[in-house]
Design a protein around this motif. Structure first.
Motif, PDB file in Angstrom:
ATOM      1  N   SER A  92     -45.606  76.586  95.257  1.00 55.33           N
ATOM      2  CA  SER A  92     -46.012  77.827  95.898  1.00 55.33           C
ATOM      3  C   SER A  92     -45.839  77.725  97.399  1.00 55.33           C
ATOM      4  O   SER A  92     -45.571  76.652  97.952  1.00 55.33           O
ATOM      5  CB  SER A  92     -47.470  78.134  95.548  1.00 55.33           C
ATOM      6  N   SER A  93     -46.036  78.847  98.096  1.00 57.17           N
ATOM      7  CA  SER A  93     -45.821  78.878  99.542  1.00 57.17           C
ATOM      8  C   SER A  93     -46.789  77.953 100.273  1.00 57.17           C
ATOM      9  O   SER A  93     -46.396  77.261 101.224  1.00 57.17           O
ATOM     10  CB  SER A  93     -45.963  80.311 100.054  1.00 57.17           C
ATOM     11  N   SER A  94     -48.047  77.907  99.837  1.00 53.83           N
ATOM     12  CA  SER A  94     -49.019  77.018 100.491  1.00 53.83           C
ATOM     13  C   SER A  94     -48.688  75.553 100.235  1.00 53.83           C
ATOM     14  O   SER A  94     -48.862  74.699 101.110  1.00 53.83           O
ATOM     15  CB  SER A  94     -50.436  77.332  99.997  1.00 53.83           C
ATOM     16  N   GLU A  95     -48.190  75.263  99.027  1.00 53.62           N
ATOM     17  CA  GLU A  95     -47.806  73.893  98.708  1.00 53.62           C
ATOM     18  C   GLU A  95     -46.559  73.478  99.479  1.00 53.62           C
ATOM     19  O   GLU A  95     -46.422  72.317  99.894  1.00 53.62           O
ATOM     20  CB  GLU A  95     -47.583  73.753  97.200  1.00 53.62           C
ATOM     21  N   LYS A  96     -45.648  74.427  99.696  1.00 53.35           N
ATOM     22  CA  LYS A  96     -44.469  74.142 100.525  1.00 53.35           C
ATOM     23  C   LYS A  96     -44.881  73.761 101.942  1.00 53.35           C
ATOM     24  O   LYS A  96     -44.323  72.836 102.544  1.00 53.35           O
ATOM     25  CB  LYS A  96     -43.543  75.359 100.573  1.00 53.35           C
ATOM     26  N   GLN A  97     -45.888  74.479 102.450  1.00 52.05           N
ATOM     27  CA  GLN A  97     -46.361  74.185 103.802  1.00 52.05           C
ATOM     28  C   GLN A  97     -46.950  72.774 103.867  1.00 52.05           C
ATOM     29  O   GLN A  97     -46.719  72.046 104.843  1.00 52.05           O
ATOM     30  CB  GLN A  97     -47.403  75.217 104.227  1.00 52.05           C
ATOM     31  N   THR A  98     -47.686  72.377 102.822  1.00 47.35           N
ATOM     32  CA  THR A  98     -48.247  71.026 102.773  1.00 47.35           C
ATOM     33  C   THR A  98     -47.148  69.985 102.748  1.00 47.35           C
ATOM     34  O   THR A  98     -47.188  68.988 103.481  1.00 47.35           O
ATOM     35  CB  THR A  98     -49.140  70.874 101.528  1.00 47.35           C
ATOM     36  N   VAL A  99     -46.136  70.212 101.907  1.00 48.29           N
ATOM     37  CA  VAL A  99     -45.018  69.272 101.806  1.00 48.29           C
ATOM     38  C   VAL A  99     -44.267  69.186 103.136  1.00 48.29           C
ATOM     39  O   VAL A  99     -43.930  68.088 103.606  1.00 48.29           O
ATOM     40  CB  VAL A  99     -44.060  69.684 100.667  1.00 48.29           C
ATOM     41  N   ASN A 100     -44.029  70.333 103.764  1.00 47.59           N
ATOM     42  CA  ASN A 100     -43.313  70.343 105.047  1.00 47.59           C
ATOM     43  C   ASN A 100     -44.091  69.593 106.126  1.00 47.59           C
ATOM     44  O   ASN A 100     -43.505  68.849 106.924  1.00 47.59           O
ATOM     45  CB  ASN A 100     -43.056  71.778 105.499  1.00 47.59           C
ATOM     46  N   LEU A 135     -41.758  66.097  97.736  1.00 46.03           N
ATOM     47  CA  LEU A 135     -41.767  65.344  98.993  1.00 46.03           C
ATOM     48  C   LEU A 135     -40.856  64.126  98.900  1.00 46.03           C
ATOM     49  O   LEU A 135     -40.065  63.857  99.818  1.00 46.03           O
ATOM     50  CB  LEU A 135     -43.196  64.919  99.326  1.00 46.03           C
ATOM     51  N   LEU A 136     -40.949  63.384  97.817  1.00 41.88           N
ATOM     52  CA  LEU A 136     -40.107  62.207  97.641  1.00 41.88           C
ATOM     53  C   LEU A 136     -38.629  62.578  97.596  1.00 41.88           C
ATOM     54  O   LEU A 136     -37.774  61.854  98.117  1.00 41.88           O
ATOM     55  CB  LEU A 136     -40.499  61.463  96.365  1.00 41.88           C
ATOM     56  N   GLY A 137     -38.323  63.713  96.986  1.00 43.73           N
ATOM     57  CA  GLY A 137     -36.943  64.167  96.940  1.00 43.73           C
ATOM     58  C   GLY A 137     -36.386  64.429  98.333  1.00 43.73           C
ATOM     59  O   GLY A 137     -35.242  64.076  98.633  1.00 43.73           O
ATOM     60  N   ARG A 138     -37.199  65.027  99.194  1.00 48.38           N
ATOM     61  CA  ARG A 138     -36.752  65.297 100.561  1.00 48.38           C
ATOM     62  C   ARG A 138     -36.591  64.004 101.355  1.00 48.38           C
ATOM     63  O   ARG A 138     -35.658  63.852 102.147  1.00 48.38           O
ATOM     64  CB  ARG A 138     -37.738  66.231 101.262  1.00 48.38           C
ATOM     65  N   VAL A 139     -37.509  63.054 101.134  1.00 43.51           N
ATOM     66  CA  VAL A 139     -37.425  61.765 101.834  1.00 43.51           C
ATOM     67  C   VAL A 139     -36.160  61.014 101.415  1.00 43.51           C
ATOM     68  O   VAL A 139     -35.437  60.461 102.256  1.00 43.51           O
ATOM     69  CB  VAL A 139     -38.681  60.919 101.554  1.00 43.51           C
ATOM     70  N   LEU A 140     -35.889  60.985 100.115  1.00 43.36           N
ATOM     71  CA  LEU A 140     -34.690  60.301  99.631  1.00 43.36           C
ATOM     72  C   LEU A 140     -33.422  60.963 100.148  1.00 43.36           C
ATOM     73  O   LEU A 140     -32.431  60.290 100.453  1.00 43.36           O
ATOM     74  CB  LEU A 140     -34.695  60.264  98.098  1.00 43.36           C
ATOM     75  N   GLN A 141     -33.437  62.291 100.226  1.00 45.66           N
ATOM     76  CA  GLN A 141     -32.282  63.006 100.774  1.00 45.66           C
ATOM     77  C   GLN A 141     -32.061  62.640 102.243  1.00 45.66           C
ATOM     78  O   GLN A 141     -30.925  62.477 102.699  1.00 45.66           O
ATOM     79  CB  GLN A 141     -32.489  64.522 100.637  1.00 45.66           C
ATOM     80  N   HIS A 142     -33.166  62.476 102.975  1.00 43.64           N
ATOM     81  CA  HIS A 142     -33.078  62.070 104.376  1.00 43.64           C
ATOM     82  C   HIS A 142     -32.460  60.676 104.489  1.00 43.64           C
ATOM     83  O   HIS A 142     -31.606  60.433 105.358  1.00 43.64           O
ATOM     84  CB  HIS A 142     -34.471  62.079 104.997  1.00 43.64           C
ATOM     85  N   HIS A 143     -32.883  59.753 103.607  1.00 44.30           N
ATOM     86  CA  HIS A 143     -32.296  58.408 103.596  1.00 44.30           C
ATOM     87  C   HIS A 143     -30.800  58.468 103.286  1.00 44.30           C
ATOM     88  O   HIS A 143     -29.997  57.732 103.889  1.00 44.30           O
ATOM     89  CB  HIS A 143     -33.000  57.528 102.561  1.00 44.30           C
ATOM     90  N   LYS A 144     -30.415  59.343 102.355  1.00 48.39           N
ATOM     91  CA  LYS A 144     -29.002  59.469 101.996  1.00 48.39           C
ATOM     92  C   LYS A 144     -28.172  59.935 103.191  1.00 48.39           C
ATOM     93  O   LYS A 144     -27.057  59.446 103.417  1.00 48.39           O
ATOM     94  CB  LYS A 144     -28.848  60.462 100.833  1.00 48.39           C
ATOM     95  N   GLU A 145     -28.707  60.884 103.947  1.00 49.68           N
ATOM     96  CA  GLU A 145     -27.985  61.386 105.109  1.00 49.68           C
ATOM     97  C   GLU A 145     -27.806  60.295 106.160  1.00 49.68           C
ATOM     98  O   GLU A 145     -26.752  60.191 106.795  1.00 49.68           O
ATOM     99  CB  GLU A 145     -28.742  62.581 105.707  1.00 49.68           C
ATOM    100  N   LEU A 146     -28.837  59.461 106.360  1.00 47.53           N
ATOM    101  CA  LEU A 146     -28.737  58.362 107.314  1.00 47.53           C
ATOM    102  C   LEU A 146     -27.735  57.313 106.833  1.00 47.53           C
ATOM    103  O   LEU A 146     -27.018  56.710 107.642  1.00 47.53           O
ATOM    104  CB  LEU A 146     -30.108  57.723 107.531  1.00 47.53           C
ATOM    105  N   GLN A 147     -27.684  57.079 105.525  1.00 50.53           N
ATOM    106  CA  GLN A 147     -26.728  56.124 104.981  1.00 50.53           C
ATOM    107  C   GLN A 147     -25.304  56.610 105.141  1.00 50.53           C
ATOM    108  O   GLN A 147     -24.382  55.814 105.385  1.00 50.53           O
ATOM    109  CB  GLN A 147     -27.039  55.867 103.504  1.00 50.53           C
ATOM    110  N   LYS A 148     -25.074  57.915 105.007  1.00 51.07           N
ATOM    111  CA  LYS A 148     -23.731  58.462 105.210  1.00 51.07           C
ATOM    112  C   LYS A 148     -23.299  58.320 106.668  1.00 51.07           C
ATOM    113  O   LYS A 148     -22.130  58.082 106.957  1.00 51.07           O
ATOM    114  CB  LYS A 148     -23.704  59.943 104.798  1.00 51.07           C
ATOM    115  N   ALA A 149     -24.277  58.466 107.577  1.00 51.68           N
ATOM    116  CA  ALA A 149     -23.965  58.342 108.996  1.00 51.68           C
ATOM    117  C   ALA A 149     -23.633  56.904 109.376  1.00 51.68           C
ATOM    118  O   ALA A 149     -22.847  56.659 110.285  1.00 51.68           O
ATOM    119  CB  ALA A 149     -25.132  58.852 109.834  1.00 51.68           C
ATOM    120  N   SER A 150     -24.259  55.939 108.674  1.00 51.51           N
ATOM    121  CA  SER A 150     -24.004  54.529 108.960  1.00 51.51           C
ATOM    122  C   SER A 150     -24.033  53.744 107.666  1.00 51.51           C
ATOM    123  O   SER A 150     -25.064  53.704 106.983  1.00 51.51           O
ATOM    124  CB  SER A 150     -25.056  53.974 109.933  1.00 51.51           C
TER     125      SER A 150
END
Length: 431
Positions: A92-100, A135-150
């Motif tokens: 939900s929108s409130s849960e999205k805000q918590t995750v963000n 939340l974990l999905g977003r964190v893992l995606q962030h790690h993937k982007e950093l791995q692509k950069a280096s």
């Protein structure tokens, strides 16, 4: 198959889990409705609550409903998309805000956000679990982007620490952690505390043995209850490691509960596994026995100080002889046996030197990345086993007869194997 009708919208329950809005119309954030559900050929009045934002074709709805007293309480909490995974749109929108908020806090290296994020992944509440997976999905995606950069990007060095009760694990972490923070590292300690088999509670007193490290701003200590999980770790330790990496901690120390010979699950979630033993850690035969010694990359003989120095030297030589008979897990690393003192800090610099040599060796050989990829698959199947057991215990057909079957098994009318077959048959016939 059950059909829930509301005006022109048709919500269809598939596999007793997934609800789909088939006409593609936008549904409100919260929708309460009454419906008649067909269960085993009988119409049962049902109160349905739909939550979340569900616009577009094949979006999903989180449905919790209670059947009337004719049937047991029947709840479905998990939220699955058509592909079977959690998505950002599933909250939900409130849960999205918590995750963000938690996600941004982790990237900003806020300790408070890390603490709340770990609490989220440890929660057993179904909505909290859904937020945690997003939340974990977003964190893992962030790690993937950093791995692509280096291509050389590695977020942390994960070290597992295990050993029998009284080996001095917490005292060692205090000394070792201060040594690492003094060298500019950020250290996260995930300490698993045993849970009572009677009350289910845990003392969570690991911080009391690490007073200096607990006050160090470059260190973070998180004690967690084992909750009956075998292997010395919790179900969510692996996820907590990922969150600590996102918060900028480059050394992750995972301390298990006091374990025996066959409990080494932690070795499947770390880069290096260290076994800590006291000076009275058995003889050479004890070291040869298959089990936890076999998976150790470094065996640490702790408490090598004072009157215990001769005993520590003796047990070191016996384990050096024992590891010669082991089949090495790495093609570029031979397990080492080192003596240290957590009180005098003697041997700790040499230990860290060996750890860095191990990391460099396995990275150059390509084993570091392959090991982590293998661990991901192992934990996927661990989660499958855990969730299947949860589904089995919550299945209404199983709950109808489980007490009766248990009584028959306890009284000797039915064998345990036959009782298990009865429950499994009830479970699989409705799949």
């Amino acid at each position: 198959m059950w059909h829930l009708l509301k005006s022109s919208s048709v919500f269809r329950c598939l596999c007793s889990k997934t609800y789909l809005c088939q006409n593609g119309s936008a549904c409100p954030d919260v929708l309460h409705m009454n419906a008649f559900t067909m269960v085993k050929g009988k119409a049962v009045h049902t109160r349905v609550t739909l939550t979340g934002s569900y616009s577009g074709h094949r979006q999903l709805a989180d449905v919790t409903f209670n059947l009337c007293s004719t049937y047991p309480r029947f709840e479905f909490h998990r939220l699955y998309s058509s592909s079977g995974v959690f998505s950002y749109e599933s909250v939900s929108s409130s849960e999205k805000q918590t995750v963000n908020t938690l996600y941004q806090g982790l990237l900003n290296k806020e300790r408070g956000s890390l603490a709340r994020a770990i609490t989220l992944v440890e929660s057993t509440h179904h909505r909290k679990q859904e937020q945690a997976q997003v939340l974990l999905g977003r964190v893992l995606q962030h790690h993937k982007e950093l791995q692509k950069a280096s291509n050389e990007y590695i977020p942390s060095f994960r070290i597992g620490l295990s050993g029998p009760p009284g080996a001095g694990k917490s005292t060692f972490i205090e000394a070792f952690g201060k040594f690492l923070t003094g060298r500019g590292h950020k250290v996260a300690v995930l300490a698993v505390d045993p849970s009572s088999s009677q009350t289910g509670g845990s003392l969570l007193g690991d911080k009391t043995r690490m007073p200096e490290l607990a006050c160090d701003m470059n260190a973070y200590i998180r004690p967690s209850p084992a909750r009956g999980s075998l292997g010395g770790v919790t179900r969510t330790t692996n996820e907590a490691i990922v969150l600590c990496e996102a918060a900028g901690y480059d050394i992750i120390l995972v301390e298990t509960v006091g374990v025996g010979q066959s409990e080494f699950v932690v070795s499947d979630m770390v880069d290096m596994f260290c076994l800590i033993i006291p000076p009275a850690g058995g003889d050479e035969l004890q070291g040869i026995k298959k089990g936890i010694v076999e998976v150790a990359d470094i065996v640490i003989v702790n408490k090598s100080d004072g009157d215990l120095v001769p005993a520590a030297r003796r047990i070191q030589m016996e384990y050096v002889s024992a590891v010669k008979y082991m089949r090495y897990r790495s093609s570029v690393w031979k397990p080492q046996v080192l003596r240290i003192s957590s009180l005098t800090r003697e041997g700790i610099p040499e230990l860290w030197s060996d750890m860095t040599k191990y990391k460099t060796s396995v990275q150059m050989a390509g084993e570091f990345t392959r090991k982590r990829e293998k661990q991901h698959k192992i934990w996927m199947w661990n989660y499958v086993r855990d969730h299947i057991m949860d589904l089995f215990l919550k299945h209404p057909s199983v709950r109808e007869v489980v007490s009766e079957v248990e009584e028959k098994v306890a009284s000797g009318e039915t064998t345990p194997g036959k009782g298990a077959d009865i429950l499994l048959h009830r479970f699989v016939k409705d799949l």
